[in-house]
Design an enzyme around this catalytic site. Structure first.
Site: not given
Length: 741
Positions: A54, A102
């Site tokens: 990430h 998200h």
């Protein structure tokens, strides 16, 4: 933790808990063996955060650099450097743009995951020194009738929409554009992409770096808590929905804290008190402090005792990697501290000085007078990079012949289908007019009778009529069949959405959502997507200014490749913006550009369960011609709508809704089978309405389809294809989505 003497099995167990591979754990072991000590828990957690997929893009960075580097033009101010892209708006102003995913948080806790996605993307724009002025969201959900997952699909859908609604509305930032897509391939694994546009004077842009040694580091906004711990780690592996620890990795959002924080930050910036700034998102302080110092070629010292906490019993490693929301990290000259305090106190924003930048290479962290971290920033920041192998999937699917025996019934089913029907039940939950600068809204037409806009248009500067057009979306089903072609069609559609408003396409922001990068076929789709983005950007001399990659989106199997394209455009005068609804009866209707003809990856093929996998790339040279026609004749165009989801029949019907004006068209001059001409979604085609007096001009530019009138009639030569009342179709279109919300 005794990393130096760990067995391989124990290293693997530690690595699994931190989402690090065996080879990465060996690198960590080797480093600490060389410096003859074990890592502290703060150091190990910080390395895991920095080296997570990430945070460091270790699976994508090689290919991103190869294909997407330096896609800039003369309007680019900052691209792929800081927290958001910065683009010239006019001589005095720039606009800031970013989109982020998200996904994992929204799968675990839909409301909180989506809400904090909105909050985070706003802070990404804010930390560049810009006033956030518009939100965009593109959402991809599973089958709304699916109840078999850890959470029902309707719970996920309603949670995500409510989270976006509540956070954006309470901040007073309009949600103006986006898309919603449904497919069982997203069951229990939604894709939630949030975007934001901000505006700033060009001399007020702030960089995400510390400018000089001795600058102090100020943490302001919300307090630091245990929410969001290991957020980047759990977003860097395949999601295990049965793991209760994942819920702790989802951040808790509070827009009531963020709203005054925005005012305070902008005031500090106007006063020239900020030398560098970064929001605290993934990785928390660990990411923000490390990246700001390393970008400034500096080291520093941090005192964790100075961090204001929600829970006084937090451990130092928890404080360091917490992803609690509504926090900003500011660097400033220490002499500015009294003024900074005055502004933050005025807005009732808590803050503390947590450290300072220093002329050294290491970062040192102290907690209760004990050094808990002492590492070179280069070791943390020079993360692993993988050249993941990829291979083209074998063509396992074959197309089968198909003929539709009831076109009328198919059109009725199509218009109420979940990927064509009205998005009003979602759009109306968002405030899209707050701030009073939304010129073209997501719904356009007469009150309570609106139809969809292709793009929104906002007027971000009070003393100028210039505006920004924005759109966002993807074509996942086609991306599954042909990754390059699907990405290309996503870009073509975004481009058409911008030009039909009368705007000039300007900048691209991508949010690339894929499955497991360790799967060679997933990486093939990813690489083909990058090639398409590169080719399109270069062809049209656009700029790629910001991007995001989200891997490991998978439950039972990988999600469909979902390269979401957000595109902006500049319109000289928002008062002249073109909208989609037909304006007058007895106008002429033309088709500009060409319909691809392929039914691969279309709403129609899904609806009819057609085995159709044949696709050929659309002619982007033809799109250049379409652009020139619109640009040179936009003063004559009354309405324009791109041909996309549902094909030309859906485009025409949607144009009829806004003002209850129908159409009588004949498709005989579109030379392909009836099913293909009606329902193909791909290509460069745009439907336009022009006045009668422009007939001679447009006869040489496109195909004359017919004229506007009271009801809806579609002919194909001498054959009646479809006939209906507008009101009947509007009721069907309006009813498709509401039952799920």
């Amino acid at each position: 933790m005794d990393i130096i003497n760990c067995s391989d099995n124990d290293l693997d167990l530690i690595g699994k808990s931190l989402a690090l591979s065996h080879d990465e754990m060996l690198l960590i072991k080797k480093y600490f063996t060389e410096i003859k000590r074990n890592p502290s828990d703060v150091e190990l957690q910080a390395i895991a955060q920095s080296w997570s997929e990430h945070s460091c893009y270790k699976s994508s960075k090689f290919y991103l650099k190869k294909y997407l580097s330096n896609l800039r033009n003369e309007r680019t101010i900052l691209a792929m450097e800081d927290d958001a892209g910065v683009v010239k708006f006019n001589d005095d102003y720039v606009y800031v743009v970013k989109m982020e995913s998200h996904n994992h948080p929204s799968a675990v806790e839909p409301y909180g995951g989506a809400a904090t996605g909105v909050g985070g993307i706003i802070r990404d724009v804010l930390c560049m020194g810009a006033q956030p002025v518009a939100l965009v969201d593109s959402l991809y959900f599973g089958d709304p009738d699916n109840k078999s997952g850890f959470l029902s699909e309707r719970f996920i859908i309603n949670g995500v929409v409510s989270g976006i609604r509540d956070y954006g509305n309470r901040l007073g930032i309009p949600n103006v554009a986006g898309s919603i897509y449904f497919h069982e391939g997203y069951n229990t694994s939604p894709i939630v992409n949030a975007g934001c546009i901000g505006i700033s004077r060009k001399d007020k842009i702030v960089r995400s770096r510390v400018q000089k040694a001795r600058d102090i580091l100020i943490l302001c906004g919300g307090r630091t808590g245990r929410d969001g711990i290991h957020g980047v780690n759990f977003a860097s592996r395949v999601l295990d929905l049965k793991n209760g620890e994942n819920r702790n990795a989802v951040q808790l959002g509070n827009p009531i804290v963020e709203e005054p924080l925005i005012h305070a930050i902008l005031e500090l910036n106007d006063l020239g008190l900020i030398t560098g700034m970064k929001d605290l998102g993934g990785g928390g302080l660990s990411s923000a402090v490390t990246e700001m110092l390393y970008a400034g070629n500096l080291g520093g010292t941090i005192n964790l005792d100075s961090v204001l906490l929600k829970d006084d019993n937090m451990l130092p490693w928890e404080i360091w990697i917490s992803e609690s929301q509504e926090r900003m990290l500011i660097s400033s000259d220490e002499r500015n501290l009294p003024q900074i305090k005055d502004v933050l106190d005025k807005w009732n924003i808590e803050f503390s000085v947590i450290g300072r930048a220093e002329e050294k290479k290491n970062l040192e962290i102290y907690y209760k007078n004990e050094k808990v971290f002492d590492l070179p920033l280069e070791f943390i920041s020079k993360t692993p990079v993988y050249q993941r192998p990829y291979k083209k999937p074998r063509n396992r699917c074959k197309s089968e012949p198909f003929r539709d025996d009831d076109i009328n019934k198919s059109i009725i089913s199509l218009i109420s289908s979940i990927n064509v029907c009205s998005r009003a039940p979602v759009i109306r939950q968002y405030d899209h007019t707050v701030r009073g600068a939304t010129i073209v809204r997501p719904l356009t037409g007469l009150p309570n009778n609106e139809t969809h806009s292709d793009a929104a248009v906002i007027k971000p500067v009070d003393d100028s009529f210039a505006g920004i057009a924005v759109t966002s979306g993807s074509k996942p089903m086609l991306c599954t069949i042909d990754p390059y072609g699907g990405a290309l069609e996503s870009l073509i559609e975004a481009y058409k959405n911008i030009i039909v408003t009368g705007a000039e396409p300007d900048a691209i922001v991508d949010s690339l959502n894929f499955g497991n990068p360790e799967n060679e076929e997933t990486m093939y789709s990813f690489v083909e997507t990058l090639k398409a983005i590169r080719d399109f950007t270069l062809k049209f001399k656009l700029q790629l200014v910001s991007g995001n990659v989200s891997f490991y989106n998978k439950n039972v199997s990988d999600i469909m490749p979902t390269p979401n394209i957000m595109m902006t455009g500049i319109i000289d005068d928002v008062r002249k913006a073109i909208t989609t609804e037909f304006k007058n009866k007895n106008s002429l209707i033309y088709l500009i550009g060409s319909i691809n003809g392929s039914l691969a990856g279309t709403v129609y093929s899904k609806l009819k369960d057609i085995k159709c996998y044949d696709y050929h790339n659309s002619n982007i040279n033809d799109l250049c011609n379409v652009y020139n026609i619109i640009k040179e004749n936009k003063e004559k165009i009354l309405a324009a709508h791109d041909v996309s989801d549902g094909g030309i029949i859906a485009a025409l019907i949607e144009m009829s809704f806004g003002k209850n004006i129908g159409f009588n068209v004949n498709l005989k001059d579109i030379k392909m089978n009836l099913e293909n001409k009606l329902f193909s979604e791909h290509g460069t085609a745009i439907v336009i309405e022009v006045p009668l007096e422009s007939e001679i001009v447009f006869n040489n530019l496109g195909i004359k389809l017919g004229y506007t009138c009271d009801d809806i009639t579609v002919m194909d030569g001498e054959n009646m294809v479809f006939n209906a009342r507008i009101s009947e179709l509007k009721n069907l279109w309006d009813s498709g989505l509401g039952k799920y919300l």
